[in-house]
Design a protein around this motif. Sequence first.
Motif, mmCIF file in Angstrom:
data_model
loop_
_atom_site.group_PDB
_atom_site.id
_atom_site.type_symbol
_atom_site.label_atom_id
_atom_site.label_comp_id
_atom_site.label_asym_id
_atom_site.label_seq_id
_atom_site.Cartn_x
_atom_site.Cartn_y
_atom_site.Cartn_z
ATOM 1 N N TRP A 36 1.926 7.294 8.258
ATOM 2 C CA TRP A 36 1.479 5.952 7.880
ATOM 3 C C TRP A 36 0.002 5.982 7.484
ATOM 4 O O TRP A 36 -0.393 5.416 6.469
ATOM 5 N N PHE A 37 -0.826 6.673 8.301
ATOM 6 C CA PHE A 37 -2.253 6.766 7.991
ATOM 7 C C PHE A 37 -2.496 7.535 6.698
ATOM 8 O O PHE A 37 -3.337 7.157 5.883
ATOM 9 N N VAL A 38 -1.765 8.618 6.479
ATOM 10 C CA VAL A 38 -1.936 9.425 5.264
ATOM 11 C C VAL A 38 -1.547 8.614 4.032
ATOM 12 O O VAL A 38 -2.264 8.609 3.027
ATOM 13 N N SER A 39 -0.430 7.910 4.095
ATOM 14 C CA SER A 39 -0.004 7.126 2.924
ATOM 15 C C SER A 39 -0.962 5.963 2.673
ATOM 16 O O SER A 39 -1.248 5.629 1.522
ATOM 17 N N ARG A 40 -1.466 5.377 3.740
ATOM 18 C CA ARG A 40 -2.432 4.283 3.580
ATOM 19 C C ARG A 40 -3.724 4.785 2.942
ATOM 20 O O ARG A 40 -4.286 4.140 2.050
ATOM 21 N N ARG A 41 -4.202 5.954 3.378
ATOM 22 C CA ARG A 41 -5.422 6.533 2.813
ATOM 23 C C ARG A 41 -5.213 6.914 1.343
ATOM 24 O O ARG A 41 -6.074 6.663 0.501
ATOM 25 N N SER A 42 -4.057 7.491 1.023
ATOM 26 C CA SER A 42 -3.814 7.881 -0.375
ATOM 27 C C SER A 42 -3.679 6.647 -1.267
ATOM 28 O O SER A 42 -4.132 6.658 -2.416
ATOM 29 N N LYS A 43 -3.099 5.572 -0.747
ATOM 30 C CA LYS A 43 -3.019 4.335 -1.516
ATOM 31 C C LYS A 43 -4.421 3.782 -1.769
ATOM 32 O O LYS A 43 -4.737 3.343 -2.878
ATOM 33 N N ARG A 44 -5.265 3.818 -0.750
ATOM 34 C CA ARG A 44 -6.637 3.340 -0.886
ATOM 35 C C ARG A 44 -7.388 4.170 -1.921
ATOM 36 O O ARG A 44 -8.102 3.632 -2.774
ATOM 37 N N GLU A 45 -7.224 5.499 -1.869
ATOM 38 C CA GLU A 45 -7.880 6.375 -2.839
ATOM 39 C C GLU A 45 -7.398 6.096 -4.258
ATOM 40 O O GLU A 45 -8.190 6.099 -5.200
ATOM 41 N N LEU A 46 -6.096 5.842 -4.414
ATOM 42 C CA LEU A 46 -5.550 5.513 -5.735
ATOM 43 C C LEU A 46 -6.146 4.205 -6.248
ATOM 44 O O LEU A 46 -6.548 4.110 -7.417
ATOM 45 N N LEU A 47 -6.236 3.198 -5.377
ATOM 46 C CA LEU A 47 -6.796 1.909 -5.799
ATOM 47 C C LEU A 47 -8.274 2.040 -6.163
ATOM 48 O O LEU A 47 -8.726 1.431 -7.143
ATOM 49 N N ILE A 48 -9.006 2.848 -5.422
ATOM 50 C CA ILE A 48 -10.415 3.071 -5.752
ATOM 51 C C ILE A 48 -10.526 3.755 -7.118
ATOM 52 O O ILE A 48 -11.374 3.381 -7.943
ATOM 53 N N GLU A 49 -9.658 4.725 -7.369
ATOM 54 C CA GLU A 49 -9.643 5.397 -8.673
ATOM 55 C C GLU A 49 -9.342 4.398 -9.795
ATOM 56 O O GLU A 49 -9.960 4.441 -10.866
ATOM 57 N N LEU A 107 -0.603 -3.659 -13.111
ATOM 58 C CA LEU A 107 0.097 -2.709 -12.248
ATOM 59 C C LEU A 107 -0.443 -2.667 -10.822
ATOM 60 O O LEU A 107 0.328 -2.539 -9.870
ATOM 61 N N TYR A 108 -1.757 -2.770 -10.664
ATOM 62 C CA TYR A 108 -2.358 -2.535 -9.352
ATOM 63 C C TYR A 108 -3.011 -3.766 -8.729
ATOM 64 O O TYR A 108 -3.148 -3.819 -7.504
ATOM 65 N N PHE A 109 -3.426 -4.724 -9.555
ATOM 66 C CA PHE A 109 -4.183 -5.863 -9.029
ATOM 67 C C PHE A 109 -3.637 -7.168 -9.584
ATOM 68 O O PHE A 109 -4.360 -7.958 -10.190
ATOM 69 N N ARG A 110 -2.366 -7.414 -9.386
ATOM 70 C CA ARG A 110 -1.714 -8.614 -9.946
ATOM 71 C C ARG A 110 -2.346 -9.908 -9.456
ATOM 72 O O ARG A 110 -2.381 -10.900 -10.169
ATOM 73 N N ALA A 111 -2.825 -9.898 -8.241
ATOM 74 C CA ALA A 111 -3.401 -11.114 -7.663
ATOM 75 C C ALA A 111 -4.645 -11.580 -8.414
ATOM 76 O O ALA A 111 -5.027 -12.745 -8.326
ATOM 77 N N LYS A 169 -12.677 -5.554 -1.582
ATOM 78 C CA LYS A 169 -11.338 -5.681 -0.989
ATOM 79 C C LYS A 169 -10.716 -4.326 -0.663
ATOM 80 O O LYS A 169 -10.093 -4.164 0.384
ATOM 81 N N HIS A 170 -10.880 -3.338 -1.550
ATOM 82 C CA HIS A 170 -10.175 -2.073 -1.391
ATOM 83 C C HIS A 170 -11.089 -0.886 -1.086
ATOM 84 O O HIS A 170 -10.584 0.201 -0.811
#
Length: 172
Positions: A36-49, A107-111, A169-170
Amino acid sequence: MNWIIEIFVDKSDQARLVAILISAVVAIFVVLLNQWFVSRRSKRELLIEKIEELFSASNEYVSACRELMDALSQQDIVHPERYYEYPSESVNKLNDSITKMQMICGLYFRAEKFSPDDFYIWRMPILEIAHKEKYLPEGKGHMAYEDSKAHIRTSREKLDDLCKRLMRKHGH
């Protein structure tokens, strides 16, 4: 099934079984928690990218707008027989950056509800006037030019605010 019962007849064997079961449950829990922590960190890294890509696309957009305005100011559009043609490289750069920003936000920031209509070339009235060969009195032409420059400033502010919101936010 009887052989399992026979193996764990003794109290010490039953205690060992309970210890093994508890260890297995804890190990599974730790693996799931780590995943869970690894997937959360990789999602955060993707959003930062993607925020970095959005910021880069916004810089390309503003640069293309400035290039179009510079190209216009280098043209002599006072003479109605001369037709102002948008520099295709700048127009392509502008449209590509709008498309990229729209795709990233979609794709990433619909809100964030990114609206490409706020950024199209026709938001700079002086370019539209020059392209359609309209002749305006000097005051109106100057106002259209100033409105176009204001559009670039406003766009820069909107895009910077969008990227800053996303970073807050991210990016923490």
